[in-house]
Design a protein around this motif. Structure first.
Motif, PDB file in Angstrom:
ATOM      1  N   ASP A  64      71.036 -29.852  48.568  1.00  0.00           N
ATOM      2  CA  ASP A  64      72.440 -30.278  48.546  1.00  0.00           C
ATOM      3  C   ASP A  64      72.906 -30.656  47.147  1.00  0.00           C
ATOM      4  O   ASP A  64      73.463 -31.736  46.907  1.00  0.00           O
ATOM      5  N   GLY A  65      72.663 -29.749  46.204  1.00  0.00           N
ATOM      6  CA  GLY A  65      73.155 -29.967  44.853  1.00  0.00           C
ATOM      7  C   GLY A  65      72.470 -31.081  44.100  1.00  0.00           C
ATOM      8  O   GLY A  65      73.035 -31.649  43.165  1.00  0.00           O
ATOM      9  N   GLY A  66      71.252 -31.428  44.486  1.00  0.00           N
ATOM     10  CA  GLY A  66      70.500 -32.448  43.784  1.00  0.00           C
ATOM     11  C   GLY A  66      70.590 -33.827  44.396  1.00  0.00           C
ATOM     12  O   GLY A  66      70.026 -34.788  43.856  1.00  0.00           O
ATOM     13  N   GLN A  67      71.264 -33.963  45.546  1.00  0.00           N
ATOM     14  CA  GLN A  67      71.370 -35.274  46.186  1.00  0.00           C
ATOM     15  C   GLN A  67      70.011 -35.764  46.697  1.00  0.00           C
ATOM     16  O   GLN A  67      69.779 -36.961  46.801  1.00  0.00           O
ATOM     17  N   LEU A  68      69.146 -34.807  47.047  1.00  0.00           N
ATOM     18  CA  LEU A  68      67.816 -35.157  47.521  1.00  0.00           C
ATOM     19  C   LEU A  68      66.815 -34.183  46.910  1.00  0.00           C
ATOM     20  O   LEU A  68      66.989 -32.964  47.015  1.00  0.00           O
ATOM     21  N   ILE A  69      65.801 -34.710  46.252  1.00  0.00           N
ATOM     22  CA  ILE A  69      64.761 -33.884  45.645  1.00  0.00           C
ATOM     23  C   ILE A  69      63.432 -34.294  46.263  1.00  0.00           C
ATOM     24  O   ILE A  69      63.050 -35.474  46.235  1.00  0.00           O
ATOM     25  N   LEU A  70      62.748 -33.308  46.838  1.00  0.00           N
ATOM     26  CA  LEU A  70      61.496 -33.578  47.534  1.00  0.00           C
ATOM     27  C   LEU A  70      60.331 -32.914  46.816  1.00  0.00           C
ATOM     28  O   LEU A  70      60.465 -31.823  46.254  1.00  0.00           O
ATOM     29  N   LYS A  71      59.182 -33.582  46.837  1.00  0.00           N
ATOM     30  CA  LYS A  71      57.944 -33.020  46.328  1.00  0.00           C
ATOM     31  C   LYS A  71      57.008 -32.807  47.512  1.00  0.00           C
ATOM     32  O   LYS A  71      56.383 -33.755  48.011  1.00  0.00           O
ATOM     33  N   PRO A  72      56.936 -31.556  48.028  1.00  0.00           N
ATOM     34  CA  PRO A  72      56.060 -31.331  49.183  1.00  0.00           C
ATOM     35  C   PRO A  72      54.585 -31.470  48.815  1.00  0.00           C
ATOM     36  O   PRO A  72      54.116 -30.863  47.853  1.00  0.00           O
TER      37      PRO A  72
ATOM     38  N   VAL B 186      59.662 -37.331  62.222  1.00  0.00           N
ATOM     39  CA  VAL B 186      59.185 -37.396  60.840  1.00  0.00           C
ATOM     40  C   VAL B 186      60.206 -38.161  60.003  1.00  0.00           C
ATOM     41  O   VAL B 186      61.379 -37.792  59.971  1.00  0.00           O
ATOM     42  N   PRO B 187      59.810 -39.244  59.325  1.00  0.00           N
ATOM     43  CA  PRO B 187      60.760 -40.046  58.541  1.00  0.00           C
ATOM     44  C   PRO B 187      61.416 -39.222  57.431  1.00  0.00           C
ATOM     45  O   PRO B 187      60.722 -38.552  56.668  1.00  0.00           O
ATOM     46  N   ARG B 188      62.743 -39.310  57.368  1.00  0.00           N
ATOM     47  CA  ARG B 188      63.478 -38.584  56.328  1.00  0.00           C
ATOM     48  C   ARG B 188      63.623 -39.483  55.100  1.00  0.00           C
ATOM     49  O   ARG B 188      64.094 -40.623  55.207  1.00  0.00           O
ATOM     50  N   PRO B 189      63.231 -38.982  53.917  1.00  0.00           N
ATOM     51  CA  PRO B 189      63.341 -39.805  52.704  1.00  0.00           C
ATOM     52  C   PRO B 189      64.802 -40.108  52.376  1.00  0.00           C
ATOM     53  O   PRO B 189      65.701 -39.321  52.656  1.00  0.00           O
ATOM     54  N   MET B 190      65.012 -41.241  51.745  1.00  0.00           N
ATOM     55  CA  MET B 190      66.335 -41.607  51.276  1.00  0.00           C
ATOM     56  C   MET B 190      66.629 -40.897  49.955  1.00  0.00           C
ATOM     57  O   MET B 190      65.714 -40.602  49.171  1.00  0.00           O
ATOM     58  N   PRO B 191      67.903 -40.590  49.683  1.00  0.00           N
ATOM     59  CA  PRO B 191      68.257 -39.976  48.385  1.00  0.00           C
ATOM     60  C   PRO B 191      67.852 -40.875  47.228  1.00  0.00           C
ATOM     61  O   PRO B 191      67.757 -42.090  47.358  1.00  0.00           O
ATOM     62  N   GLY B 192      67.624 -40.251  46.088  1.00  0.00           N
ATOM     63  CA  GLY B 192      67.240 -41.002  44.907  1.00  0.00           C
ATOM     64  C   GLY B 192      66.249 -40.217  44.086  1.00  0.00           C
ATOM     65  O   GLY B 192      66.388 -39.003  43.919  1.00  0.00           O
ATOM     66  N   ALA B 193      65.248 -40.879  43.569  1.00  0.00           N
ATOM     67  CA  ALA B 193      64.220 -40.205  42.775  1.00  0.00           C
ATOM     68  C   ALA B 193      63.444 -39.230  43.645  1.00  0.00           C
ATOM     69  O   ALA B 193      63.549 -39.229  44.873  1.00  0.00           O
ATOM     70  N   THR B 194      62.670 -38.396  42.984  1.00  0.00           N
ATOM     71  CA  THR B 194      61.896 -37.396  43.708  1.00  0.00           C
ATOM     72  C   THR B 194      60.969 -38.065  44.721  1.00  0.00           C
ATOM     73  O   THR B 194      60.220 -38.985  44.381  1.00  0.00           O
ATOM     74  N   ARG B 195      61.055 -37.596  45.959  1.00  0.00           N
ATOM     75  CA  ARG B 195      60.286 -38.214  47.038  1.00  0.00           C
ATOM     76  C   ARG B 195      59.161 -37.288  47.496  1.00  0.00           C
ATOM     77  O   ARG B 195      59.410 -36.122  47.818  1.00  0.00           O
TER      78      ARG B 195
END
Length: 291
Positions: free
Chosen positions: A197-205, A170-179
């Motif tokens: 990880d403290g906001g380094q990666l934000i995901l929208k399931p 499963v492709p892992r999103p790059m850090p940045g804006a909500t993915r």
């Protein structure tokens, strides 16, 4: 108030009659009847209605029984321990525990506990709802992040973290804006954002699969169904085998497991034994590789 009279009243009430109470205790029916009459005289109310069909608690008797039964059991246990000169844990111990923790750990814990305390019989009920220890006659409840309750005491014995995992393909999103990511979520939940990880990666399931069990969610993640938010303790085995990879740790989210019992001053030896046993089971407070 005569404590012996109160004990005999509880004995008759629990056995639903003088005859059964007499056979269970070895005391005569006349003695039991006299003790109950003395208690009724002291309180100024009738506790038991006597008829040709047997005995029945009055409203006052039922109220007294409900309030006195728990403390009386503790007094009887304490007196028995004092007579023996020991405080050997014994008797029936009823425990309510969360379903997931029960499925993953309580089988081994229960077997080892009973091996260490052979005079105890253990009854574990897997319940995610908040049981009433007194009303439902539980000795102990294991709860996750419990709310303060003045009627319960206990201690935190283990902690767990929530992690986002997915199969390696499963492709892992790059850090940045909500993915947005394909998400495997609980049926009853409305997933928001997963901040890792403290906001380094934000995901929208974006839910693609919904299940009512973390075990099903874990298996679906291993099968490549998407990303999932799971307790680290139940994902570590698949992570160690490379069946799934960890994308990050949920920020500011930690699950604490507490072992709780009623806040009476005198805890039964069997309760103290279980609290100490499960605390020793997790000396580093981590659920990983324990249970």
């Amino acid at each position: 108030m005569n404590l012996n009279a109160l004990i005999d009243f509880a004995l008759v009430a629990n056995n639903a009659g003088l005859g059964k109470a007499s056979r269970a205790s070895g005391r005569s029916k006349a003695t039991l009847s006299r003790r109950i009459a003395e208690l009724e005289e002291q309180l100024g109310v009738r506790l038991i209605e006597r008829s040709a069909r047997g005995l029945k608690l009055t409203e006052a008797g039922a109220t007294l029984m409900a309030r006195a039964e728990g403390p009386l059991n503790e007094v009887v246990e304490a007196m028995a321990s004092a007579r023996d000169g020991v405080s050997t844990p014994r008797g029936h111990l009823r425990v309510a525990a969360p379903v997931l923790f029960s499925q993953l750990a309580m089988g081994r814990i229960g077997a080892d506990f009973c091996a260490a305390y052979p005079q105890i019989t253990l009854d574990v009920v897997a319940e995610d709802r908040l049981v009433d220890l007194v009303e439902e006659q539980f000795d102990i409840a294991i709860r996750i992040n419990p709310s303060p309750d003045s009627n319960l005491v206990g201690r935190c014995f283990a902690r767990d973290r929530l992690v986002v995992v997915a199969a390696p393909e499963v492709p892992r999103p790059m850090p940045g804006a909500t993915r947005p990511v394909p998400g495997i979520v609980m049926s009853a939940s409305q997933p928001g954002h997963w901040t890792l990880d403290g906001g380094q990666l934000i995901l929208k399931p974006v839910p693609t699969l919904r299940f009512s069990s973390f075990l099903m969610i874990r298996d679906a993640a291993v099968a490549g169904g998407g990303a999932a938010l799971l307790p680290q303790s139940m994902a570590w085995g698949q992570l160690a085998r490379g069946e799934q990879v960890q994308w990050g740790v949920a920020s500011d989210v930690e699950a604490e497991l507490w072992v709780l019992h009623t806040s009476r001053r005198l805890a039964a030896p069997k309760v103290r034994a279980f609290v100490d046993f499960i605390g020793a089971r997790y000396p580093d407070m981590s659920l990983l590789l324990n249970g």
